[in-house]
Design a protein around this motif. Structure first.
Motif, short mmCIF file in Angstrom:
data_model
loop_
_atom_site.label_atom_id
_atom_site.label_comp_id
_atom_site.label_asym_id
_atom_site.label_seq_id
_atom_site.Cartn_x
_atom_site.Cartn_y
_atom_site.Cartn_z
N ARG A 51 0.81 -1.20 0.36
CA ARG A 51 0.02 -0.61 -0.24
C ARG A 51 1.11 1.47 0.07
N MET A 52 1.55 1.85 0.31
CA MET A 52 2.86 2.43 0.76
C MET A 52 3.53 2.71 -0.23
N LEU A 53 4.21 1.50 -1.41
CA LEU A 53 4.23 2.27 -2.91
C LEU A 53 3.04 2.82 -3.27
N ASP A 54 2.47 2.11 -3.49
CA ASP A 54 1.40 2.27 -4.23
C ASP A 54 0.90 3.69 -4.25
N LEU A 55 0.86 4.50 -2.52
CA LEU A 55 1.02 5.23 -2.38
C LEU A 55 1.44 6.78 -2.96
N CYS A 56 2.41 5.90 -3.67
CA CYS A 56 3.44 6.97 -3.39
C CYS A 56 3.58 6.32 -5.47
N GLY A 57 3.43 6.06 -5.74
CA GLY A 57 3.41 5.46 -6.92
C GLY A 57 1.75 6.40 -7.50
N ALA A 98 6.74 -13.75 -3.08
CA ALA A 98 5.62 -12.42 -3.27
C ALA A 98 6.78 -10.70 -3.10
N ARG A 99 7.40 -10.82 -2.32
CA ARG A 99 7.73 -9.89 -2.15
C ARG A 99 8.53 -9.21 -3.05
N ALA A 100 9.35 -9.85 -3.68
CA ALA A 100 10.29 -10.03 -5.48
C ALA A 100 9.10 -9.34 -5.73
N GLU A 101 8.53 -9.58 -6.00
CA GLU A 101 7.07 -9.46 -7.17
C GLU A 101 7.02 -7.93 -6.84
N LEU A 102 6.75 -7.16 -5.60
CA LEU A 102 6.28 -5.94 -4.66
C LEU A 102 7.59 -5.18 -5.69
N LEU A 103 8.65 -5.05 -5.30
CA LEU A 103 10.04 -5.04 -6.04
C LEU A 103 10.53 -3.92 -7.15
N LEU A 104 9.30 -5.18 -7.69
CA LEU A 104 9.23 -4.60 -9.01
C LEU A 104 7.91 -3.61 -9.64
N HIS A 105 7.80 -2.67 -8.98
CA HIS A 105 6.58 -1.54 -8.76
C HIS A 105 6.96 -1.19 -9.27
N PRO A 106 6.00 -0.14 -10.32
CA PRO A 106 6.47 0.80 -10.75
C PRO A 106 6.91 2.08 -10.26
N THR A 107 6.47 2.47 -9.93
CA THR A 107 7.51 3.65 -8.76
C THR A 107 8.75 3.42 -8.12
N ILE A 108 9.14 1.88 -7.89
CA ILE A 108 10.24 2.14 -7.74
C ILE A 108 11.30 2.15 -8.83
N ARG A 109 12.44 3.16 -8.48
CA ARG A 109 13.42 3.62 -9.64
C ARG A 109 14.83 3.18 -9.47
N GLN A 110 15.14 2.42 -8.43
CA GLN A 110 16.46 2.08 -7.65
C GLN A 110 16.03 1.37 -6.65
#
Length: 290
Positions: free
Chosen positions: A68-74, A92-104
């Protein structure tokens, strides 16, 4: 118009699954940032920063509301710079780190040997390698850094690091340069947007340390600030215990905190190469800017 800060460090967790020798134990109450507080934080920092990190102390993969935090950043269009030791990676966590808002994503791969001395790091690294391969395929724009701190001196070639480098070379069919002074070159591109990054250890500032002098500067309040898990705003990413509290973001708007007499005095001091706070005078990292 440019943003005021290059990054703002949001500590979503000050709890970690590791306790590394180069990362002092957190003395504050152990806690996770609550989601409503994070919503307040991201709303206020979004207009001020180029990106956020989910780090000051602690391991962000521990947070149950990370998705949810990643979604809010997005939603706020705030890129995320993610730092992790990688030991808690699951599918599951690895999939989270592919979130489009993550730059690095930075993996502190030196942390394994520090917590599991004598153990082969291969099983640990295999999880990180699998994520890296997945990122190559699904997020080719994602920057990846394997951080390999050099804990013994300026040269990167020592026993703690050699097995890790060997496994990286085998996995990606690359050749990593040998002995090198990391003060001259820290980052090596390995493949695509994957980099190996060396750095030297430093001593975290502490009130018990002797003063190093009142002359010096810092990038705190200039290109970054920190927000601790309880909402306390601090001027620098090395103020791990909140010893220079500027205010609490849930009580005072961030803009007012940054415009407070204390914050303005510190910033003016840094710009004039004058360390106004006692903790800053005990910060070894300041010497890197001399």
């Amino acid at each position: 118009m440019g943003r005021r800060f290059e990054k703002i460090n949001i500590e979503i967790s000050n709890i970690c699954n590791f306790q590394c020798s180069f990362c002092p134990e957190v003395i504050r109450a152990k806690q996770l940032m609550r989601l409503p507080l994070f919503e307040t934080v991201i709303e206020q920092v979004a207009p001020l920063t180029e990106q956020v990190t989910f780090h000051l102390m602690g391991e962000p993969l521990l947070h149950p509301d990370l998705a949810r935090m990643l979604d809010l950043c997005g939603e706020r269009k705030v890129p995320v710079f993610f730092v992790s030791n990688g030991a808690l990676l699951t599918d599951a966590r690895a999939e989270l780190l592919l979130h489009p808002t993550i730059r690095q994503v930075n993996f502190s791969v030196h942390s394994f040997a520090d917590n599991h001395p004598g153990e082969d790091p291969e099983p640990y690294l295999r999880k990180i390698f699998r994520f890296t391969r997945s990122a190559f395929e699904k997020r080719p724009d994602l920057y990846l850094n394997y951080r390999l701190w050099n804990l013994e001196g300026p040269e990167s070639d020592h026993a703690t690091n050699s097995r890790i480098r060997e496994l990286i070379e085998e996995e990606f069919a690359v050749r990593i340069p040998g002995v090198e002074d990391v003060r001259k070159r820290k980052s090596h591109r390995l493949l695509n947007r994957l980099y190996l990054h060396y750095d030297t250890e430093f001593v975290w500032p502490d009130p018990a340390l002797p003063e190093l002098g009142s002359s010096g500067t810092c990038m705190g309040l200039r290109n970054h600030i920190g927000i601790l898990a309880d909402g306390t705003v601090v001027p620098c990413c090395l103020d791990k215990e909140g010893r220079i509290p500027l205010g609490k973001i849930q009580e005072t708007p961030l803009a007012e905190i940054l415009d407070s007499p204390k914050a303005k005095e510190m910033l003016a001091g840094f710009l004039a190469r004058r360390l106004t706070d006692p903790l800053c005078r005990r910060c070894q990292y300041v010497t890197r800017f001399n």
